[in-house]
Motif scaffolding. Structure first.
Motif, PDB file in Angstrom:
ATOM      1  N   GLN A  30      52.424  68.822  20.777  1.00 54.68           N
ATOM      2  CA  GLN A  30      51.532  68.683  19.633  1.00 54.68           C
ATOM      3  C   GLN A  30      50.182  69.322  19.889  1.00 54.68           C
ATOM      4  N   TYR A  74      56.329  74.175  11.393  1.00 59.08           N
ATOM      5  CA  TYR A  74      57.135  73.920  12.585  1.00 59.08           C
ATOM      6  C   TYR A  74      56.811  72.542  13.159  1.00 59.08           C
ATOM      7  N   PHE A 111      55.720  69.926  11.492  1.00 54.80           N
ATOM      8  CA  PHE A 111      56.287  68.917  10.608  1.00 54.80           C
ATOM      9  C   PHE A 111      57.798  68.833  10.778  1.00 54.80           C
ATOM     10  N   LYS A 112      58.429  69.992  10.953  1.00 55.87           N
ATOM     11  CA  LYS A 112      59.891  70.028  11.090  1.00 55.87           C
ATOM     12  C   LYS A 112      60.328  69.334  12.376  1.00 55.87           C
ATOM     13  N   MET A 113      59.571  69.503  13.430  1.00 62.05           N
ATOM     14  CA  MET A 113      59.929  68.896  14.702  1.00 62.05           C
ATOM     15  C   MET A 113      59.637  67.391  14.695  1.00 62.05           C
ATOM     16  N   GLY A 114      58.972  66.892  13.684  1.00 59.41           N
ATOM     17  CA  GLY A 114      58.713  65.478  13.559  1.00 59.41           C
ATOM     18  C   GLY A 114      57.591  64.974  14.442  1.00 59.41           C
ATOM     19  N   GLY A 115      56.750  65.891  14.873  1.00 58.89           N
ATOM     20  CA  GLY A 115      55.666  65.492  15.750  1.00 58.89           C
ATOM     21  C   GLY A 115      54.486  64.860  15.025  1.00 58.89           C
ATOM     22  N   TRP A 116      54.412  65.066  13.677  1.00 58.53           N
ATOM     23  CA  TRP A 116      53.255  64.556  12.957  1.00 58.53           C
ATOM     24  C   TRP A 116      53.675  63.525  11.969  1.00 58.53           C
TER      25      TRP A 116
END
Length: 64
Positions: free
Chosen positions: A2, A57, A59-64
């Protein structure tokens, strides 16, 4: 991961803002004959697209 994405997004936003300022200064120059060769608008668009891609990217990885 992140922190790297946020650093990249921040850097690209800074480049976009800086190129916007440079384009403003180029358009409002005193000596009309002193034309620069740097395509600031293109630099700004590429930086904004890069920042948007990095944000998507993240948001897609679910980090945020």
């Amino acid at each position: 991961m992140q922190h790297a994405l946020l650093a990249g997004i921040g850097s690209l936003v800074a480049v976009a803002v800086g190129s916007g300022v440079a384009e403003y200064r180029r358009k409002n120059r005193r000596n009309i004959d002193r034309v620069g060769i740097m395509p600031w608008t293109t630099v700004q668009v590429i930086a904004v697209i890069g920042a948007a891609m990095m944000a998507l990217y993240g948001f897609k990885m679910g980090g945020w």
